[in-house]
Design a protein around this motif. Structure first.
Motif, PDB file in Angstrom:
ATOM      1  N   ALA A   3       0.810  -1.221   0.000  1.00 18.19           N
ATOM      2  CA  ALA A   3       0.000   0.000   0.000  1.00 18.19           C
ATOM      3  C   ALA A   3       0.847   1.276   0.000  1.00 18.19           C
ATOM      4  CB  ALA A   3      -0.954  -0.017   1.187  1.00 18.19           C
ATOM      5  N   ASP A   4       1.830   1.367   0.901  1.00 19.93           N
ATOM      6  CA  ASP A   4       2.621   2.601   1.009  1.00 19.93           C
ATOM      7  C   ASP A   4       3.394   2.872  -0.279  1.00 19.93           C
ATOM      8  OD1 ASP A   4       1.650   3.030   3.459  1.00 19.93           O
ATOM      9  OD2 ASP A   4       3.429   2.318   4.556  1.00 19.93           O
ATOM     10  N   LYS A   5       3.966   1.821  -0.854  1.00 22.26           N
ATOM     11  CA  LYS A   5       4.755   1.996  -2.081  1.00 22.26           C
ATOM     12  C   LYS A   5       3.868   2.484  -3.228  1.00 22.26           C
ATOM     13  CE  LYS A   5       7.980  -1.611  -0.819  1.00 22.26           C
ATOM     14  NZ  LYS A   5       8.195  -3.031  -0.919  1.00 22.26           N
ATOM     15  N   ARG A  12       0.997   4.081  -2.968  1.00 28.37           N
ATOM     16  CA  ARG A  12       0.585   5.456  -2.677  1.00 28.37           C
ATOM     17  C   ARG A  12       1.695   6.448  -3.027  1.00 28.37           C
ATOM     18  NH1 ARG A  12      -2.241   3.760   1.754  1.00 28.37           N
ATOM     19  NH2 ARG A  12      -4.428   3.904   1.198  1.00 28.37           N
ATOM     20  N   ALA A  13       2.921   6.024  -2.865  1.00 28.38           N
ATOM     21  CA  ALA A  13       4.048   6.922  -3.137  1.00 28.38           C
ATOM     22  C   ALA A  13       4.235   7.140  -4.636  1.00 28.38           C
ATOM     23  CB  ALA A  13       5.322   6.355  -2.513  1.00 28.38           C
TER      24      ALA A  13
END
Ligand code: G1P
Length: 214
Positions: A201-203, A205-206
């Protein structure tokens, strides 16, 4: 048992046809005669048992898998159970559409089915998505190879023959359906599923915003 009884001839006949527990079996539909025909091609694996159909171009993102939701209903109602989703009136001609009997807002009694009706002929706006729990009797109806919408052997038409003979329900399932038969829908599903994964998820979103800048 055949081995115990030393029935070598009968055993030889079975050789190569016994499935290991957990085996995955595939059959090919050699001619594009429609979804109903594709299901008929798997008749040997269905046998007499109720069975599930999952159309892989419909992907569902949900807390409880869509098929588990159908199975839970099936355990209460028996008969046939399909997953339903409301669509815009102009989209009815892309789906199997149900005629609604009793309706508690979640579970719908199905009194009719029409494959890909024009908006003016659609009995409702509730469409079937690609998750089904069906009785093996559907195979008998498919075996007649009756052609329906688009000149194809339609699963929807074979299912319609079982209405009135046994319970037939549709479930407004919990979750979000992605049409992966559509290229943009397939891409959207990738993003939606990735955003649900803690390891991704974080990757995602980035990097996503980079593609949104023009
Ligand atoms: C098939 C079924 C249709 C159903 C749809 C769900 O259509 O025939 O009844 O609503 O799947 O995705 P297809 O998408 O193969 O045209």
């Amino acid at each position: 048992m055949l081995r115990e009884r030393k029935k070598a001839d009968a055993l030889a006949l079975l050789e190569g046809t016994v499935l290991e527990p957990g085996a995955i079996v595939t059959v090919r539909q050699q001619e594009p005669l429609g979804l109903g025909h594709a299901i008929w091609c798997a008749r040997a694996f269905v046998g007499e048992d109720p069975f599930a159909i999952l159309l892989p171009d419909d992907l569902v993102l949900s807390e409880t898998p869509c098929l588990s939701q159908l199975a839970a209903v099936y355990r209460e109602t028996g008969g046939n159970v399909v997953a339903l989703q409301e669509v815009a009136l102009e989209e009815t001609s892309r789906y199997g559409i149900v005629r609604v009997g009793r309706d508690d807002g979640k579970l719908v009694e199905i009194t009719g089915l029409v494959e890909k009706p024009a908006p003016e002929a659609a009995p409702s706006r509730l469409s079937i998505i690609g998750r089904y729990v069906l009785q093996a009797e559907v195979i008998t109806h498919l075996s007649r190879f009756e052609r329906g919408a688009g000149g194809e052997v339609q699963l929807t038409d074979a299912m319609a023959k079982m209405i009135g003979r046994m319970p037939f329900h549709g479930l407004r399932f919990e979750g979000r359906r992605f049409d992966c038969g559509d290229k943009a829908g397939f891409l959207e599903a990738q993003i939606a599923f990735a955003l649900r994964r803690p390891d991704l998820a974080d990757k995602v979103r980035a990097f996503l915003p980079r593609y949104l800048e023009s």
